[in-house]
Scaffold this motif. Structure first.
Motif, PDB file in Angstrom:
ATOM      1  N   ASP A 366      -1.584  -4.818   5.747  1.00  0.00           N
ATOM      2  CA  ASP A 366      -1.958  -6.498   6.451  1.00  0.00           C
ATOM      3  C   ASP A 366      -3.195  -6.481   6.409  1.00  0.00           C
ATOM      4  OD1 ASP A 366       0.307  -7.201   5.344  1.00  0.00           O
ATOM      5  OD2 ASP A 366       0.926  -7.640   7.097  1.00  0.00           O
ATOM      6  N   GLU A 369      -5.693  -5.786   3.606  1.00  0.00           N
ATOM      7  CA  GLU A 369      -6.385  -7.096   2.494  1.00  0.00           C
ATOM      8  C   GLU A 369      -7.012  -8.429   3.466  1.00  0.00           C
ATOM      9  OE1 GLU A 369      -2.966 -10.463   0.423  1.00  0.00           O
ATOM     10  OE2 GLU A 369      -1.852  -8.744   1.633  1.00  0.00           O
ATOM     11  N   ASN A 379      -7.904  -8.816  -2.722  1.00  0.00           N
ATOM     12  CA  ASN A 379      -7.225  -8.567  -1.506  1.00  0.00           C
ATOM     13  C   ASN A 379      -7.274  -7.563  -1.078  1.00  0.00           C
ATOM     14  OD1 ASN A 379      -5.994  -7.705  -3.883  1.00  0.00           O
ATOM     15  ND2 ASN A 379      -4.380  -8.629  -3.882  1.00  0.00           N
ATOM     16  N   SER A 380      -8.339  -6.406  -2.014  1.00  0.00           N
ATOM     17  CA  SER A 380      -8.044  -5.445  -1.567  1.00  0.00           C
ATOM     18  C   SER A 380     -10.222  -4.967  -1.686  1.00  0.00           C
ATOM     19  CB  SER A 380      -7.576  -4.180  -2.092  1.00  0.00           C
ATOM     20  OG  SER A 380      -8.117  -4.012  -3.896  1.00  0.00           O
TER      21      SER A 380
END
Length: 570
Positions: A366, A369, A379-380
């Motif tokens: 998390d 992210e 997200n990455s």
């Protein structure tokens, strides 16, 4: 057990503030058009079929989505409304959504008697008869039965609508449509927008906490319960509390989110300000008058016991503040809930009847992210940045605020700049959150921006941007571009009212920079923001040329003036 998926669906981010249901033949170009524009002018996102349904899309599907994704509904019930099967189908779905979520539904009876709607008499009887005759001509027996069942659902919906009361047009503002429309817009603005708190994007890793707190809020208890969220500063207590509040406040008859209790408590009039804010939220009055603390307590007591309320007290840091909360519990109506956020769990030791809940830091997945959203808007991270990103994640130790600030400060930077920044990060002890946050301060491009940040940290947090620009431009700051640079570094933000805001940890970091200029002697610091330090310097006459700015309460200043006059004129 209630699944998180269902909780999140009930907390959906609504696409619209208001859905307008109306008969186009009656009011599209008249009453409803004026009402639509009034709602838009109040800043309410409003669904109207001719505005929101895109060509080529399924009209029925779009209408259903519009109803389900709206925070409230207005039904303009006119003489031809019940003649439209589309309108009646809308009404059935609106009432289903209203019964399930307790969102606001406001009926407007436009030259129609509510009793005719309730009893299906008059023009409503004619409309229902029209549909029945039409359905009776259906040859297929199954279809005919389904259609007659639909009529029964329409009848039930019409009765429910009339029972809601609503606004019969001739009885409101003496029938003056412009006044009626403004009254409706005011009601919607107060009830729809005031309770919804603004949220940052990219909420990562909060699902389990949201589920646990929401299950507590929905446990059906008839007692007044208190739930305390605690954890290190910047871990996301306020974010989670806001999300849970937005998700659940419609299950209650009123609510209030009191933010930054600690900050208010440092002000001489802080408690009265908080009382005024609480009373304003639960009574829907814009500026309630409170003469003093006792007056505020009396008015709050009278306002609390009538309705089931959801109250959030954010960033409590003194036992006295919790004493006040627990002292008011007996005033609340049965089923009311109180949520408290605090950095210090030891404050809760003296209170047995309180559910405690720790907000933990994010796990590595998390963290990566959340950091990636702020550093790369994805997200990455890109493959070439993975190694460096993971090194930063390790240093941040799952603290959401640090991940956001550092991610934003490195956004768009080249890889060699990242390596340099990480090398700087790695020499800072992990437990020193202030030093991690200071990296964003150190990365500001020049002394003007750094000094501007310190001015705002000490004296202008919460003030209107226009006011700050007017003051600091006179002090030879390039304020507008400087504020933009600080916003780019996530050191500042502006709210929807144009006020300058900052996270408490960021403010603490900036003030610590000033304190470290002279930890023991306030007179050698460049800025004095706390009245106690200012008072000490003035009383002891220890001020120096280093002081560039000073804040002081005027009441305290009068005492100093009197003591000086006694020295000068004994």
């Amino acid at each position: 057990m209630l699944k998180l998926k269902s909780l999140e669906s009930s907390a959906q981010k609504y696409s619209y503030d208001v859905f307008l249901s109306f008969s186009g033949a009656d009011t599209r170009k008249t009453f409803t058009d004026h009402l639509y524009n009034a709602l838009i002018n109040e800043g309410l996102i409003t669904f109207r079929d001719d505005e929101e349904i895109e060509k080529g899309e399924s009209i029925k599907s779009e209408l259903e989505n519009g109803i389900q994704q709206s925070r409230s509904w207005i039904v303009v019930f006119s003489k031809n409304y019940a003649f439209s099967s589309w309108c009646l189908d809308e009404l059935v779905l609106i009432l289903e959504c209203s019964n399930n979520s307790k969102r606001l539904l406001l009926p407007i009876f436009y030259h129609v008697d509510p009793s005719d709607v309730r009893k299906q008499s008059g023009c409503i009887s004619e409309a229902i008869d029209h549909h029945e005759e039409k359905f009776k001509r259906e040859v297929d027996e199954t279809k005919r039965k389904n259609m007659m069942d639909k009529i029964e659902r329409w009848r039930t919906a019409l009765t429910q609508l009339a029972d809601l009361g609503g606004m019969p047009l001739p009885n409101v503002a003496d029938g003056y449509e412009s006044k009626v429309i403004q009254k409706i817009a005011n009601i919607l603005k107060d009830k729809v927008t005031c309770n919804t708190l603004s949220m940052t994007g990219h909420l990562v890793g909060i699902g389990p906490s949201v589920q646990d707190i929401s299950l507590w809020l929905r446990n059906g208890s008839e007692t007044v319960e208190v739930f305390a969220l605690y954890g290190v500063g910047g871990v996301g207590k306020t974010t989670i509390a806001k999300y849970v509040y937005n998700m659940n406040f419609q299950l209650f008859e009123g609510g209030s989110f009191l933010e930054n209790i600690r900050e208010y408590s440092e002000r001489s009039d802080g408690l009265v300000c908080l009382q005024r804010q609480l009373l304003s939220s639960i009574s829907k009055r814009k500026s309630p008058t409170i003469k003093n603390i006792n007056d505020g307590l009396l008015k709050i007591k009278n306002a609390l016991h009538h309705r089931k309320l959801l109250i959030v007290l954010d960033d409590v840091d003194q036992v006295e503040q919790l004493d006040a909360v627990f002292g008011m519990r007996e005033w609340f109506h049965q089923g009311s809930k109180i949520i408290v956020t605090t950095r210090n769990v030891h404050l809760l030791n003296a209170f047995e009847h309180c559910t405690r809940y720790t907000i933990k830091t994010l796990n590595s997945d998390d963290s990566l992210e959340l950091f990636s959203w702020h550093a790369f808007q994805d997200n990455s991270p890109p493959e070439c940045y993975i190694e460096q990103s993971e090194r930063i994640i390790k240093q941040c130790q799952g603290l959401p605020l640090a991940l956001k600030v550092l991610g934003a400060s490195l956004r768009g930077k080249k890889l060699d700049v990242w390596r340099c920044a990480i090398e700087k990060l790695e020499i800072i002890p992990h437990c020193k959150i202030q030093k991690i946050l200071r990296i964003s301060y150190d990365s500001l491009q020049d002394d003007h921006d750094r000094d501007l940040f310190l001015e705002i940290v000490c004296f202008f947090s919460g003030e209107a941007k226009s006011f700050v620009v007017g003051i600091l431009d006179e002090c030879d700051y390039y304020t507008l571009i400087g504020i933009d640079n600080l916003i780019d570094r996530c050191l500042l933000k502006t709210d929807k009212y144009g006020n300058i805001k900052m996270h408490q940890l960021v403010q603490s970091m900036g003030r610590e920079i000033i304190r470290q200029q002279s930890p023991r002697d306030p007179g050698l610091r460049s800025r004095l923001w706390h009245y106690r330090d200012s008072l000490k310097v003035l009383k002891d006459e220890t001020g120096t040329g280093a002081i560039e700015g000073l804040a002081l309460e005027m009441k305290k200043l009068m005492h100093i003036r009197q003591s000086w006059e006694q020295k000068l004129f004994p």
